[in-house]
Design a protein around this motif. Sequence first.
Motif, PDB file in Angstrom:
ATOM      1  N   TYR A   2       0.739  -1.261  -0.041  1.00 15.27           N
ATOM      2  CA  TYR A   2       0.129   0.013  -0.098  1.00 15.27           C
ATOM      3  C   TYR A   2       0.791   1.275  -0.064  1.00 15.27           C
ATOM      4  O   TYR A   2       0.338   2.076   0.505  1.00 15.27           O
ATOM      5  N   GLN A   5      -2.229   4.183  -3.930  1.00 12.60           N
ATOM      6  CA  GLN A   5      -3.522   3.662  -3.986  1.00 12.60           C
ATOM      7  C   GLN A   5      -3.760   2.679  -5.013  1.00 12.60           C
ATOM      8  O   GLN A   5      -4.708   2.033  -4.852  1.00 12.60           O
ATOM      9  N   ALA A  48      -8.117   3.930   0.264  1.00 16.34           N
ATOM     10  CA  ALA A  48      -8.514   5.024  -0.711  1.00 16.34           C
ATOM     11  C   ALA A  48      -9.657   5.968  -0.506  1.00 16.34           C
ATOM     12  O   ALA A  48     -10.398   6.386  -1.463  1.00 16.34           O
ATOM     13  N   MET A  74      -0.468   6.364   0.819  1.00 16.34           N
ATOM     14  CA  MET A  74      -1.896   6.450   0.551  1.00 16.34           C
ATOM     15  C   MET A  74      -2.432   7.627   1.054  1.00 16.34           C
ATOM     16  O   MET A  74      -3.379   8.174   0.100  1.00 16.34           O
TER      17      MET A  74
END
Length: 265
Positions: A2, A5, A48, A74
Amino acid sequence: MYASQDRLIIRSRTHDIYSYPKINFPEWVISYIPWQGDERVLDIGCGAGLYFDPVRIRLDKNGYLIAADLSYGMLKDLKSSKQSNMIPLLNANATRIPFVSNSFDVVLANHMLYYVQDIRKAVRNIRRILRPRGYFIAATNSRHSMNRFQLEITESLSVLGYKNRLPTQKTQKHFTLESGADIIRPFFPNVQIKQIKNALIFPNTDPVLAYINSLQPSCEPLLPPYLSWEDLLDQIGIQISKKIQKEGKYTVPKITGVFIAENEG
Ligand SMILES: C[S@@+](CC[C@H](N)C(=O)[O-])C[C@H]1O[C@@H](n2cnc3c(N)ncnc32)[C@H](O)[C@@H]1O
């Protein structure tokens, strides 16, 4: 997995487009909270931001949502998208949540606890920051969900001369619909489980490969040194194309669900 995204978005789009029957999963998850509008909500491991809009529309001017994630990348992606408009974003670990006790009415920790090293520490922390009668919501998968992808990888490895299975992914065993209640109950005796069974149904090979390719960071390090990820993906593509030619589609059953826990305080 991660750092940004991208992989998460591939997977969530795949679920949106190819799930049958279709279900708006974030809406379904948060429908179990008896919203008043003035809740203070923390979305930990927000990814997200799939839960931002469904939560936001349930809050009035007295409620607020704060989002947190361990991945700075992220959060950077979120910051530059319209998704996070006005939502404070915090770079934090679920095991060390930097809020005083009793500061939230709802804590969401969806599809993320299986990544946490010390899940019990995270759940203890979540209870600490929840007010009495507050809600802890943790969505996750069954350990049997989407096993067909794993079987496909095993079959391809075997064709390529590697007869072992790749070890089970953390996400498939650390916090599942089957194991999660035992982890949560010592902190939240009042926990319910709801689940949904549906399937991904793919009409062609490309979206299946895109989904499997999004698993590269966790699978590739487990491959034997003589096998590349690209070779494995090619082989998987050949197998899936044959199956689609024969069956007309490629079906991957899934079982997902949510733990809904009320804090006794
Ligand atoms: C599969 S995504 C889920 C995102 C979102 N909750 C959802 O359901 O769409 C998992 C997220 O948890 C984050 N994460 C993993 N470990 C974490 C931890 N210890 N503390 C906070 N976030 C974490 C990851 O960076 C990633 O954004």
